[in-house]
Design a protein around this motif. Structure first.
Motif, PDB file in Angstrom:
ATOM      1  N   ASP A 102      48.728  26.797  53.400  1.00 42.13           N
ATOM      2  CA  ASP A 102      49.080  27.630  52.259  1.00 42.13           C
ATOM      3  C   ASP A 102      47.990  28.659  51.968  1.00 42.13           C
ATOM      4  O   ASP A 102      47.022  28.371  51.278  1.00 42.13           O
ATOM      5  CB  ASP A 102      49.299  26.747  51.030  1.00 42.13           C
ATOM      6  CG  ASP A 102      49.924  27.533  49.888  1.00 42.13           C
ATOM      7  OD1 ASP A 102      50.101  28.761  50.058  1.00 42.13           O
ATOM      8  OD2 ASP A 102      50.213  26.939  48.842  1.00 42.13           O
ATOM      9  N   SER A 105      46.621  29.307  48.274  1.00 40.22           N
ATOM     10  CA  SER A 105      45.632  28.503  47.565  1.00 40.22           C
ATOM     11  C   SER A 105      44.371  28.261  48.382  1.00 40.22           C
ATOM     12  O   SER A 105      43.424  27.686  47.877  1.00 40.22           O
ATOM     13  CB  SER A 105      46.245  27.153  47.174  1.00 40.22           C
ATOM     14  OG  SER A 105      46.784  26.534  48.315  1.00 40.22           O
ATOM     15  N   ALA A 106      44.360  28.725  49.630  1.00 39.95           N
ATOM     16  CA  ALA A 106      43.216  28.410  50.492  1.00 39.95           C
ATOM     17  C   ALA A 106      42.041  29.361  50.289  1.00 39.95           C
ATOM     18  O   ALA A 106      40.954  29.121  50.804  1.00 39.95           O
ATOM     19  CB  ALA A 106      43.638  28.407  51.957  1.00 39.95           C
ATOM     20  N   LEU A 107      42.250  30.447  49.567  1.00 38.87           N
ATOM     21  CA  LEU A 107      41.148  31.371  49.297  1.00 38.87           C
ATOM     22  C   LEU A 107      40.694  31.201  47.846  1.00 38.87           C
ATOM     23  O   LEU A 107      41.509  30.965  46.956  1.00 38.87           O
ATOM     24  CB  LEU A 107      41.595  32.815  49.541  1.00 38.87           C
ATOM     25  CG  LEU A 107      41.799  33.170  51.023  1.00 38.87           C
ATOM     26  CD1 LEU A 107      42.651  34.423  51.162  1.00 38.87           C
ATOM     27  CD2 LEU A 107      40.471  33.357  51.723  1.00 38.87           C
ATOM     28  N   HIS A 108      39.393  31.354  47.647  1.00 42.66           N
ATOM     29  CA  HIS A 108      38.868  31.174  46.291  1.00 42.66           C
ATOM     30  C   HIS A 108      39.305  32.336  45.400  1.00 42.66           C
ATOM     31  O   HIS A 108      39.065  33.497  45.735  1.00 42.66           O
ATOM     32  CB  HIS A 108      37.340  31.100  46.340  1.00 42.66           C
ATOM     33  CG  HIS A 108      36.749  30.469  45.117  1.00 42.66           C
ATOM     34  ND1 HIS A 108      36.847  31.053  43.867  1.00 42.66           N
ATOM     35  CD2 HIS A 108      36.094  29.311  44.937  1.00 42.66           C
ATOM     36  CE1 HIS A 108      36.255  30.271  42.986  1.00 42.66           C
ATOM     37  NE2 HIS A 108      35.790  29.200  43.608  1.00 42.66           N
ATOM     38  N   PRO A 109      39.939  32.043  44.258  1.00 49.49           N
ATOM     39  CA  PRO A 109      40.493  33.120  43.434  1.00 49.49           C
ATOM     40  C   PRO A 109      39.441  34.035  42.793  1.00 49.49           C
ATOM     41  O   PRO A 109      39.772  35.137  42.393  1.00 49.49           O
ATOM     42  CB  PRO A 109      41.280  32.373  42.358  1.00 49.49           C
ATOM     43  CG  PRO A 109      40.686  31.012  42.320  1.00 49.49           C
ATOM     44  CD  PRO A 109      40.242  30.714  43.723  1.00 49.49           C
ATOM     45  N   TYR A 110      38.189  33.573  42.671  1.00 48.20           N
ATOM     46  CA  TYR A 110      37.184  34.338  41.941  1.00 48.20           C
ATOM     47  C   TYR A 110      36.333  35.252  42.815  1.00 48.20           C
ATOM     48  O   TYR A 110      35.560  36.036  42.295  1.00 48.20           O
ATOM     49  CB  TYR A 110      36.236  33.401  41.181  1.00 48.20           C
ATOM     50  CG  TYR A 110      36.833  32.766  39.956  1.00 48.20           C
ATOM     51  CD1 TYR A 110      38.199  32.830  39.702  1.00 48.20           C
ATOM     52  CD2 TYR A 110      36.039  32.094  39.042  1.00 48.20           C
ATOM     53  CE1 TYR A 110      38.739  32.229  38.588  1.00 48.20           C
ATOM     54  CE2 TYR A 110      36.574  31.492  37.921  1.00 48.20           C
ATOM     55  CZ  TYR A 110      37.930  31.566  37.702  1.00 48.20           C
ATOM     56  OH  TYR A 110      38.453  30.970  36.592  1.00 48.20           O
ATOM     57  N   PHE A 111      36.430  35.103  44.143  1.00 43.59           N
ATOM     58  CA  PHE A 111      35.584  35.907  45.022  1.00 43.59           C
ATOM     59  C   PHE A 111      36.417  36.926  45.785  1.00 43.59           C
ATOM     60  O   PHE A 111      37.560  36.649  46.153  1.00 43.59           O
ATOM     61  CB  PHE A 111      34.845  35.018  46.019  1.00 43.59           C
ATOM     62  CG  PHE A 111      33.892  34.040  45.392  1.00 43.59           C
ATOM     63  CD1 PHE A 111      32.770  34.475  44.709  1.00 43.59           C
ATOM     64  CD2 PHE A 111      34.122  32.676  45.480  1.00 43.59           C
ATOM     65  CE1 PHE A 111      31.893  33.577  44.130  1.00 43.59           C
ATOM     66  CE2 PHE A 111      33.254  31.772  44.907  1.00 43.59           C
ATOM     67  CZ  PHE A 111      32.132  32.216  44.225  1.00 43.59           C
ATOM     68  N   ASN A 115      33.594  39.082  50.276  1.00 41.73           N
ATOM     69  CA  ASN A 115      32.578  38.107  49.914  1.00 41.73           C
ATOM     70  C   ASN A 115      32.806  36.778  50.652  1.00 41.73           C
ATOM     71  O   ASN A 115      31.867  36.163  51.162  1.00 41.73           O
ATOM     72  CB  ASN A 115      32.681  37.905  48.395  1.00 41.73           C
ATOM     73  CG  ASN A 115      31.505  37.133  47.837  1.00 41.73           C
ATOM     74  OD1 ASN A 115      30.982  36.257  48.511  1.00 41.73           O
ATOM     75  ND2 ASN A 115      31.107  37.451  46.625  1.00 41.73           N
ATOM     76  N   GLN A 116      34.061  36.346  50.732  1.00 42.35           N
ATOM     77  CA  GLN A 116      34.355  35.055  51.349  1.00 42.35           C
ATOM     78  C   GLN A 116      34.161  35.095  52.862  1.00 42.35           C
ATOM     79  O   GLN A 116      33.697  34.126  53.471  1.00 42.35           O
ATOM     80  CB  GLN A 116      35.779  34.613  50.983  1.00 42.35           C
ATOM     81  CG  GLN A 116      35.936  34.478  49.481  1.00 42.35           C
ATOM     82  CD  GLN A 116      37.239  33.834  49.048  1.00 42.35           C
ATOM     83  OE1 GLN A 116      37.632  32.788  49.546  1.00 42.35           O
ATOM     84  NE2 GLN A 116      37.922  34.455  48.100  1.00 42.35           N
ATOM     85  N   TYR A 155      40.632  41.172  45.685  1.00 37.21           N
ATOM     86  CA  TYR A 155      40.671  39.736  45.445  1.00 37.21           C
ATOM     87  C   TYR A 155      41.934  39.161  46.083  1.00 37.21           C
ATOM     88  O   TYR A 155      42.925  39.886  46.268  1.00 37.21           O
ATOM     89  CB  TYR A 155      40.660  39.447  43.944  1.00 37.21           C
ATOM     90  CG  TYR A 155      39.317  39.730  43.329  1.00 37.21           C
ATOM     91  CD1 TYR A 155      38.330  38.754  43.314  1.00 37.21           C
ATOM     92  CD2 TYR A 155      39.017  40.978  42.800  1.00 37.21           C
ATOM     93  CE1 TYR A 155      37.083  39.008  42.771  1.00 37.21           C
ATOM     94  CE2 TYR A 155      37.767  41.242  42.263  1.00 37.21           C
ATOM     95  CZ  TYR A 155      36.809  40.257  42.251  1.00 37.21           C
ATOM     96  OH  TYR A 155      35.578  40.510  41.726  1.00 37.21           O
ATOM     97  N   HIS A 157      44.396  37.504  45.052  1.00 31.06           N
ATOM     98  CA  HIS A 157      45.685  37.626  44.371  1.00 31.06           C
ATOM     99  C   HIS A 157      46.299  39.013  44.534  1.00 31.06           C
ATOM    100  O   HIS A 157      47.454  39.232  44.190  1.00 31.06           O
ATOM    101  CB  HIS A 157      45.554  37.260  42.892  1.00 31.06           C
ATOM    102  CG  HIS A 157      44.900  38.319  42.060  1.00 31.06           C
ATOM    103  ND1 HIS A 157      43.536  38.398  41.892  1.00 31.06           N
ATOM    104  CD2 HIS A 157      45.415  39.354  41.362  1.00 31.06           C
ATOM    105  CE1 HIS A 157      43.246  39.427  41.130  1.00 31.06           C
ATOM    106  NE2 HIS A 157      44.359  40.028  40.792  1.00 31.06           N
ATOM    107  N   GLN A 158      45.503  39.959  45.051  1.00 33.52           N
ATOM    108  CA  GLN A 158      46.053  41.304  45.252  1.00 33.52           C
ATOM    109  C   GLN A 158      46.724  41.436  46.617  1.00 33.52           C
ATOM    110  O   GLN A 158      47.199  42.512  46.966  1.00 33.52           O
ATOM    111  CB  GLN A 158      44.919  42.329  45.114  1.00 33.52           C
ATOM    112  CG  GLN A 158      44.338  42.346  43.707  1.00 33.52           C
ATOM    113  CD  GLN A 158      43.077  43.181  43.606  1.00 33.52           C
ATOM    114  OE1 GLN A 158      42.122  42.974  44.329  1.00 33.52           O
ATOM    115  NE2 GLN A 158      43.089  44.147  42.703  1.00 33.52           N
ATOM    116  N   MET A 168      42.498  34.695  56.154  1.00 29.94           N
ATOM    117  CA  MET A 168      42.030  33.369  56.574  1.00 29.94           C
ATOM    118  C   MET A 168      41.657  33.371  58.050  1.00 29.94           C
ATOM    119  O   MET A 168      40.660  32.772  58.460  1.00 29.94           O
ATOM    120  CB  MET A 168      43.127  32.314  56.326  1.00 29.94           C
ATOM    121  CG  MET A 168      43.293  31.862  54.895  1.00 29.94           C
ATOM    122  SD  MET A 168      41.825  31.050  54.220  1.00 29.94           S
ATOM    123  CE  MET A 168      41.791  29.523  55.173  1.00 29.94           C
TER     124      MET A 168
END
Ligand SMILES: Nc1ncnc2c1ncn2[C@@H]1O[C@H](COP(=O)(O)OP(=O)(O)OP(=O)(O)O)[C@@H](O)[C@H]1O
Ligand code: SF4
Ligand SMILES: [Mg+2]
Lengths: 336, 332
Positions: A102, A105-111, A115-116, A155, A157-158, A168
């Motif tokens: 998925d 949900s596998a990426l951090h929403p705040y970074f 950055n990731q 981010y 979510h965009q 990913m």
């Protein structure tokens, strides 16, 4: 010659209040550079649990693991099961990477995605943040994200689901791993996007010359992209062989049932798809015999009560074609 | 982001405006007559009516409210000639029992309330978050069970019992002097005296609140640790330490901002019980006196509005902090 990845007698069990969940049992297989191994099996058959064990991702406090997971890198091999956590950490994301089902949900929403990806690169390379950012943009470009130098600051979510799975993949490949484990990488995506992601994986495999372990429910996908197939049932490997062999000459009753439940182009019109009756067994206190016995249509051809009492071992039925069944390939063929 | 903030600020002002109306309406309806109360025991109707006029209470309620709002910006003058009283802006009214403008009374009490709130806040955030993280990391061990016991006791023990227990203990150990306790001591001239005044009240409030924050932190950290993106972090080789401090806590602690902001904002309106127990003449102590002893309506109204204003202000701060932290909020 040693294999790139060799799993030997791997067992993974979780102690729970209801008893010991034997999620992976006596599993052995190997993967070499450049090839794609597909792992198929019903939900709960232990596909994710065993791939997490390869990554050393199980919590040692709540998991019982035995056997070996040997990863060869730079001429020496490490056993993930017994290696120190620091050794395993260095392998993760460096030599062996993983992408998940998925991407939402596998990426951090705040970074930011840049950055990731940068973080993944910095963990395994000496370099500045600017180098890492350049690397991230380069990878995003490679996985087909247009305008990468701007999107790097976006981010998660965009992005759409397909785009996130691309991110990913970019993150998993930033350190040019030798092994990529893709755990149902397209299940959560739209059908049209699925094909694109699979093609991207294939392209990346050629680009980086790595082994891909593709976990999937979709036997159509397997036929298209895999070289070899592991079929799992109730935490055990039941059949292993080349895609061609498995599709043309399945020698395990479970694989036969699985293939009969998939629509095929060469099938005569009007033939009804067969499903395997019954449910997979509970993984807590499996019976001593063959785990598939309660659902097996071939058990009646085995003399005595052998299927109920004796657990079949993995045997070579044809050259390079293994199965865990008391019946020989010829017997199976005769009764099919 | 700027648009988001200005929108929130606007809403905050609207809320305050409406709130002042509601408070005014409610206090206009209670059967207490400030004019009668203002003229003591030997009183005749003529004086009452004169006072009513002097206080501006002989006009319709909406007009009184409007004078009140204007007074906040311009200050107010009550009566004429020798009996004239002037309260400079922001004027909340005049408190007869205290013989002072409400603003003045509140300004005298505020340092106690503010010091109490800030000290307790720092203490409980530190204790709650560290204990919560520790309990989550050591889930299932005796440390975790200890945290559960702490949460249970801290959140079920009423604060006046906790406060009294601490007060009595401190008293028996000669750490509190009931005579001097609660007189303002400047932290600059006498830091020890300043701490002696507040430390036990801080501990009381902090223990009660820390229990909530321990529970919240523990459960948020444990819940976040099962998120897919935490698994992703491990899969790319992030060390356990950084998985916790960089990836987990970022999301696990963000919701605590809401609690922290509202709890702190709430406390700035006065901690009635704690201030009472530890004899700290803050806003809470003052408003309870105004309610129970003096029927001091202007003062009650002033403290109510002030408390509400703090609450609304910190609500605003919370919204902005959250947007700052979470790009999903910021970029929508
Ligand atoms: N931490 C755990 N504790 C207890 N049981 C677990 C744990 N993780 C997995 N299991 C159990 O192990 C079994 C195998 O799970 P696994 O996730 O490997 O299945 P899967 O083959 O990947 O299935 P799916 O196709 O649904 O992803 C399941 O029955 C699952 O409930
Ligand atoms: S061992 Fe027996 S029960 Fe198991 S698959 Fe073979 S025939 Fe069926
Ligand atoms: Mg799975």
């Amino acid at each position: 010659m040693s294999h790139l990845l060799e799993v030997k007698n791997l067992s993974v069990a979780f102690p729970t209040e209801d008893g010991l969940v034997q999620a992976t049992d006596d599993l052995s297989f190997h993967v070499d550079l450049g090839e794609t191994l597909a792992i198929v099996g019903e939900s709960g058959s232990g596909k994710s649990v065993s791939s997490m064990a390869i990554m050393g991702l199980h919590n040692p406090k709540s998991t019982q693991i035995s056997g070996q997971v040997l990863i060869s890198s730079l001429g020496h091999s490490t056993d993930v099961v017994t290696a120190s956590s620091e050794e395993v950490r260095r392998l993760r994301g460096g030599t062996v990477s993983m992408i998940f089902q998925d991407p939402m949900s596998a990426l951090h929403p705040y970074f930011t995605i840049g950055n990731q990806i940068s973080e993944a690169w910095l963990l395994h390379n000496d370099g500045t943040k600017a180098d890492a950012r350049k690397k991230a943009i380069e990878m995003l470009d490679l996985v087909g994200i247009s305008d990468a130098s701007n999107r790097v600051d976006a981010y998660p979510h965009q992005f759409s689901g397909g785009m996130r799975q691309r991110v990913m993949i970019a993150m998993a490949l930033v350190n040019h791993p030798k092994i990529l484990i893709a755990d149902e990488p397209t299940t959560a995506l739209d059908v049209t996007v699925q094909a694109q992601i699979l093609k991207l994986l294939k392209d990346m495999q050629h680009e980086f010359n790595m082994a891909v372990i593709l976990i999937t429910h979709d036997l159509g996908v397997v036929a298209e992209v895999a070289d070899r197939v592991n079929v799992m049932y109730a935490g055990r490997l039941v059949e292993e062989g080349s895609v061609n062999e498995i599709y043309k000459n399945p020698v395990h009753p479970y694989t036969i049932g699985l293939l009969a439940s998939v629509p095929r182009v060469d099938q005569a019109h009007g033939t009804r798809l067969k499903t395997i009756p019954g449910q997979p067994p509970s993984l807590i206190s499996l019976p001593g015999g063959c785990a598939f016995e309660p659902r097996c249509e071939f058990a009646k051809f085995v003399p005595g009560n052998l299927c109920k009492t004796t657990r079949p071992q993995v045997e070579e039925k044809h050259t390079g074609h293994l199965a865990r069944c008391h019946l020989s390939a010829a017997e199976i063929k005769a009764h099919q | 982001m700027l648009k988001y903030i200005s929108k929130r600020v606007f809403y905050a002002f609207v809320m305050l405006f409406v709130l002042s109306m509601v408070v005014y309406l409610i206090f206009g309806l209670v059967p207490i007559d400030p004019a009668k109360l203002s003229c003591g025991t030997h009183c005749n109707p003529v004086v009452v009516e004169a006072n009513r006029h002097r206080l501006g209470l002989d006009i319709p309620l909406w007009h009184q409210w409007w004078n009140f709002i204007m007074g906040l910006f311009q200050g107010r003058t009550y009566g004429e000639g020798a009996a004239m009283i002037h309260c400079p802006a922001p004027a909340f009214g005049y408190s007869f029992p205290n013989n002072a403008c409400v603003t003045e009374v509140m300004a005298g009490a505020f340092p106690f309330t503010f010091t109490l709130a800030v000290g307790a806040f720092i203490l409980w955030m530190t204790i709650g978050i560290s204990f919560g993280i520790l309990a989550a990391r050591k889930k299932g061990t005796y440390i975790d069970r200890l945290s559960t016991a702490f949460v249970l006791i801290g959140s079920s023990l009423p604060i006046f019992i906790l406060g009294l227990l601490i007060y009595i203990t401190a008293f028996l150990l000669h750490l509190i002097d009931p005579i001097t306790q609660g007189t303002w001591v400047s932290p600059l001239s006498d830091p020890i005296g300043f701490f002696r005044n507040f430390i036990f009240a801080w501990i009381t409030l902090a223990l009660a609140y820390a229990a909530i924050y321990t529970r919240l932190t523990r459960s948020n950290v444990i819940e976040t640790s099962t998120e897919d993106y935490i698994r992703t972090a491990r899969a790319k080789g992030v060390a356990e330490r950084d998985v916790l401090y960089r990836h987990n806590l970022r999301t696990a602690l963000a919701p605590l901002i809401t609690n922290a902001g509202l709890d702190f904002g709430g406390l700035l309106g006065g901690a009635i019980i704690t201030e009472r127990v530890f004899q700290l003449p803050g806003l809470g102590y003052m408003s309870i006196k105004a309610v129970l002893r003096d029927y001091d309506l202007p003062l009650i109204m002033g403290t109510t509005l002030l408390a509400a204003a703090f609450f609304i202000f910190f609500n605003l701060i919370v919204d902005i902090a959250y947007a700052y932290l979470d790009p999903r909020v910021r970029l929508n």
